[in-house]
Design a protein around this motif. Structure first.
Motif, short mmCIF file in Angstrom:
data_model
loop_
_atom_site.label_atom_id
_atom_site.label_comp_id
_atom_site.label_asym_id
_atom_site.label_seq_id
_atom_site.Cartn_x
_atom_site.Cartn_y
_atom_site.Cartn_z
N ALA A 74 0.85 -1.18 0.00
CA ALA A 74 0.00 0.00 0.00
C ALA A 74 0.89 1.24 0.00
CB ALA A 74 -0.90 0.00 1.24
N PRO A 75 0.42 2.33 -0.59
CA PRO A 75 1.24 3.54 -0.57
C PRO A 75 1.49 4.03 0.85
CG PRO A 75 -0.99 4.02 -1.31
CD PRO A 75 -0.87 2.53 -1.24
N LEU A 76 2.62 4.65 1.03
CA LEU A 76 2.92 5.24 2.33
C LEU A 76 1.86 6.29 2.66
CD1 LEU A 76 6.77 5.69 2.02
CD2 LEU A 76 5.62 4.33 3.77
N PRO A 77 1.52 6.44 3.93
CA PRO A 77 0.50 7.43 4.29
C PRO A 77 0.98 8.84 4.00
CG PRO A 77 1.60 6.60 6.24
CD PRO A 77 2.07 5.75 5.10
N THR A 78 0.05 9.67 3.65
CA THR A 78 0.37 11.09 3.46
C THR A 78 0.48 11.75 4.82
OG1 THR A 78 -0.83 11.11 1.36
CG2 THR A 78 -0.42 13.23 2.42
#
Length: 207
Positions: free
Chosen positions: A10-14
């Protein structure tokens, strides 16, 4: 031969990131610490047995007020090294039973950590395990972390049992690497990987 593919992450959190408060468990609400939590937190921060294996305390009133004031600011993650400090409140009674810490240690490597301090008057009821499990869920499911660890004094067998109940693995035992309360003490490291967390969530629950 082609190299095996790496599972998509999953993409890293913003950042900045703040969870939707409170974090709710079966019995507990984990919410930001407030200044009016002072009396409840001071009640256990001043107790020597609570601080025995920690780097601070026991606190006097001024020290505890400063601690609460700092905890109240720890609500949002903005970069590696930030942490959240949350009051653990029994939902039905409104009683503050302890506080927990979620460490966002390394953004690019998806690393985190957990810590907890509870009032011994509420010991034996599973609150610390329940709250710590909520921190693991936050790290793995909301932040997409790869690894979460916890460190403890080697003499703190109660904390070690808690981490083992969560399914965390004992990864390291560092001999006499800390000098606490006038003596050398060991440090023990526990950790869990995201795939281990997912496997535990997929296990059938007991009837």
């Amino acid at each position: 031969m082609p190299r095996p593919s790496t599972p998509a992450m999953a993409p890293l959190p913003t950042l900045p990131f703040a969870p939707a408060y409170p974090l709710r468990t079966e019995r507990l609400d984990l919410r930001p610490v407030r200044h009016d939590d002072f009396a409840a937190i001071y009640a256990y921060q001043r107790r020597p047995e609570v601080c025995r294996y920690l780097y601070w305390g026991p606190h006097d009133e001024a020290g505890s007020r400063a601690s609460v004031a700092d905890k109240a600011t720890r609500t949002t993650l903005t970069a590696s090294g930030d942490f959240l400090q949350l009051a653990v409140v029994h939902r039905d009674t409104g009683t503050l039973v302890g506080d927990v810490t979620f460490f966002y240690t390394r953004h690019e490597h998806r690393q985190g950590g957990i810590g907890y301090v509870f009032n011994p008057e509420h010991a034996g009821l599973g609150y610390a395990t329940e709250a710590a499990r909520a921190l693991l869920r936050l790290g793995f499911e909301e932040l997409g972390l790869h690894r979460i660890q916890a460190e403890l004094d080697g003499r703190n067998t109660a904390s070690a049992r808690l981490l083992e109940r969560l399914g965390m693995r004992r990864e390291g035992h560092l001999r006499e690497n800390e000098f606490l309360d006038g003596e050398w003490s060991d440090e023990v490291i526990y950790a869990m990987l995201a795939r281990e967390w997912r496997a535990r969530q997929e296990q059938p629950t007991a009837p």
